[in-house]
Design an enzyme around this catalytic site. Structure first.
Site, PDB file in Angstrom:
ATOM      1  N   GLU A 248       0.880  -1.171   0.000  1.00  0.00           N
ATOM      2  CA  GLU A 248       0.000   0.000   0.000  1.00  0.00           C
ATOM      3  C   GLU A 248       0.909   1.209   0.000  1.00  0.00           C
ATOM      4  OE1 GLU A 248      -1.531   3.098   0.476  1.00  0.00           O
ATOM      5  OE2 GLU A 248      -1.867   2.667   2.593  1.00  0.00           O
ATOM      6  N   CYS A 284      -2.413   8.653   3.143  1.00  0.00           N
ATOM      7  CA  CYS A 284      -2.334   8.154   1.758  1.00  0.00           C
ATOM      8  C   CYS A 284      -3.556   8.558   0.941  1.00  0.00           C
ATOM      9  CB  CYS A 284      -2.205   6.630   1.758  1.00  0.00           C
ATOM     10  SG  CYS A 284      -0.685   6.035   2.509  1.00  0.00           S
TER      11      CYS A 284
END
Length: 474
Positions: A248, A284
């Site tokens: 990720e 993120c």
């Protein structure tokens, strides 16, 4: 107040080290505590211990795994404020946000506790032709083996939870390397895990340098590497050999505001401010690019500029603070330089101000050049840009004009547009009626393109941490 010293955990036990690492208070810049700093030999010992624990963890009954996770939930609740204050200090996260992350830590372990006793097997009908008559098939999921986890600084509790809790539920021993800038939360989790009856070697938590962590990537005894962080993840994947890898790696998330947003503009502005500037944009899925329909652009821009300008910045311990410090001076300086470069290229700064050490006021820009770093890369700071569009499909094209694809948000009252966004946006998740920064801890979470491989969200992580095993009976 943090303890004076935190040990690492090797094969479920606290261990000291010859070297220690200073952990800084991100607001004052002063040393807040010290943690043990593991060497390469300790990391290898942790892998060996986890490898020896494979059978014991696989045999550890599902109800016992559930009990371990429920114990963690109870202890997290008992130590709630301690965890929040530690997060506020080591990450500089405003205290209200820190408490929110502790709540998510608890949610994630509770979800994993529920999943620990669920079976995700399958019965197969094999009698599809005369030659298969009398055969029966069944599939169950079994633990993949040793997992290595590497986590970043921005969510030191919940991103650890999204690896550790599913591993326990799945029956996998693991070695965790938390971020050296924010290791305390993970070590407190280790302290609580050490209170349980997990098999010896089931877990190790080692704070170490990148060089000393090499074995967590390269050792062939590890079956799964799960990494959350920057684009260096692709390099780790190349070094990982035959093991399974999940990544990720962030993004530069976009949000489309349609001519009919499907909600009052004041609500849209409130959500955009949260999505773009929550914990100083160090997420993120922080809102970085905003595309607003020309019919509402001027009004939205005016409201958004006013809201951003009003955001209180300061001491993260202050309950009123919204913008706290970034993780260090270098991170704030980088974002400041990207804003300056965009401005040289013709961008207009609608809100913002000068940096003071690692404190950077919330910034909002328009007319940002599409070839600038601020537009193309992940800012990971308190900055967003806004620009108008006339055609909804053109807005989708602009969102897709990115090397990243984690999540995207769409405010629209048009069902056709909502479904078209779901069909066409090249991202791992489309959030309609809210910002891309929305996440619930049981949903599948992950991206495409440079944003990564695989999905987190407890049940989806368990799938990665287990393998299918077929049984055929004649």
């Amino acid at each position: 107040m943090l303890a004076k010293h935190y040990p690492n955990y090797l094969a479920n036990q606290p261990v000291s080290a010859k070297q220690e690492l200073d952990v800084l208070d991100k607001y004052t810049g002063k040393r807040a505590t010290r943690v043990a700093l593991a060497d390469a030999a300790t990391v290898r010992k942790a892998i060996v211990a986890a490898y020896k624990a494979r059978e014991a963890m696989a045999a550890f009954p599902p109800d016992a795994r559930r009990d371990v996770l429920e114990h963690c939930v109870r202890r997290f609740n008992e130590r709630f404020e301690e965890l929040a204050q530690a997060l506020c200090i080591e990450a500089g996260k405003p205290i209200r946000d820190a408490r929110g992350e502790v709540t998510r830590l608890i949610d994630t372990f509770r979800i994993a506790a529920n999943e620990a006793t669920r079976s995700h097997g399958e019965l197969l009908e094999l009698q599809i032709s005369p030659r298969a008559r009398g055969y029966r098939g069944m599939v169950k999921r079994v633990p993949i083996g040793v997992c290595s986890f590497i986590t970043p600084f921005n969510f030191p509790l919940n991103l650890v939870a999204h690896k550790v809790a599913p591993a326990i539920a799945a029956g996998c021993p693991f070695v965790l390397k938390p971020a050296d800038k924010t290791p305390v939360g993970a070590l407190i989790i280790g302290e609580i895990l050490a209170e349980t009856h997990l098999p010896k070697g089931a877990f190790s938590i080692v704070v170490c340098t990148t060089d000393n962590a090499a074995a967590l990537v390269e050792d062939e005894r590890i079956a799964l590497l799960s990494f959350t962080g920057g684009l260096v993840g692709w390099d780790l994947r190349a070094r990982a050999g035959r093991k399974k890898v999940t990544l990720e790696l962030g993004g530069n998330a976009a949000c489309i505001i349609d001519a009919d947003p499907g909600a009052p503009l004041d609500h849209v502005v409130e959500r955009l401010v949260f999505g773009a500037y929550y914990q100083s944009g160090q997420s993120c899925i922080s809102v970085q690019r905003i595309y607003a329909h020309a019919a509402i652009y001027e009004k939205l821009r005016r409201k958004l500029k006013a809201a951003v300008t009003r955001l209180p910045m300061g001491d993260p311990h202050d309950e009123k603070t919204f913008i706290g410090p970034m993780v260090n001076d270098e991170a704030a300086q980088r974002v400041e330089s990207w804003i300056a470069n965009a401005r040289k290229g013709g961008a207009k700064v609608l809100a913002g101000g000068p940096r003071k050490r690692n404190m950077l006021p919330a910034a909002l820009l328009e007319k940002v050049p599409h070839d600038s770093e601020l537009y193309r890369k992940e800012a990971f700071g308190p900055v967003a840009m806004i620009e108008p569009f006339d055609d909804f499909d053109d807005a989708i094209d602009r969102v897709n004009d990115s090397d990243f694809g984690l999540q995207a948000g769409v405010f629209t009252g048009n069902l056709t547009h909502a479904m078209r966004a779901w069909d066409r946006l090249e991202v791992g998740g489309v959030i309609v009626g809210d910002v891309p920064s929305f996440r619930v801890d049981n949903m599948p979470y992950g991206g495409v393109k440079h944003s990564g491989l695989g999905r987190e969200g407890v049940r989806y992580a368990i799938e990665d941490m287990t393998e299918q095993r077929l049984l055929v009976i004649r």
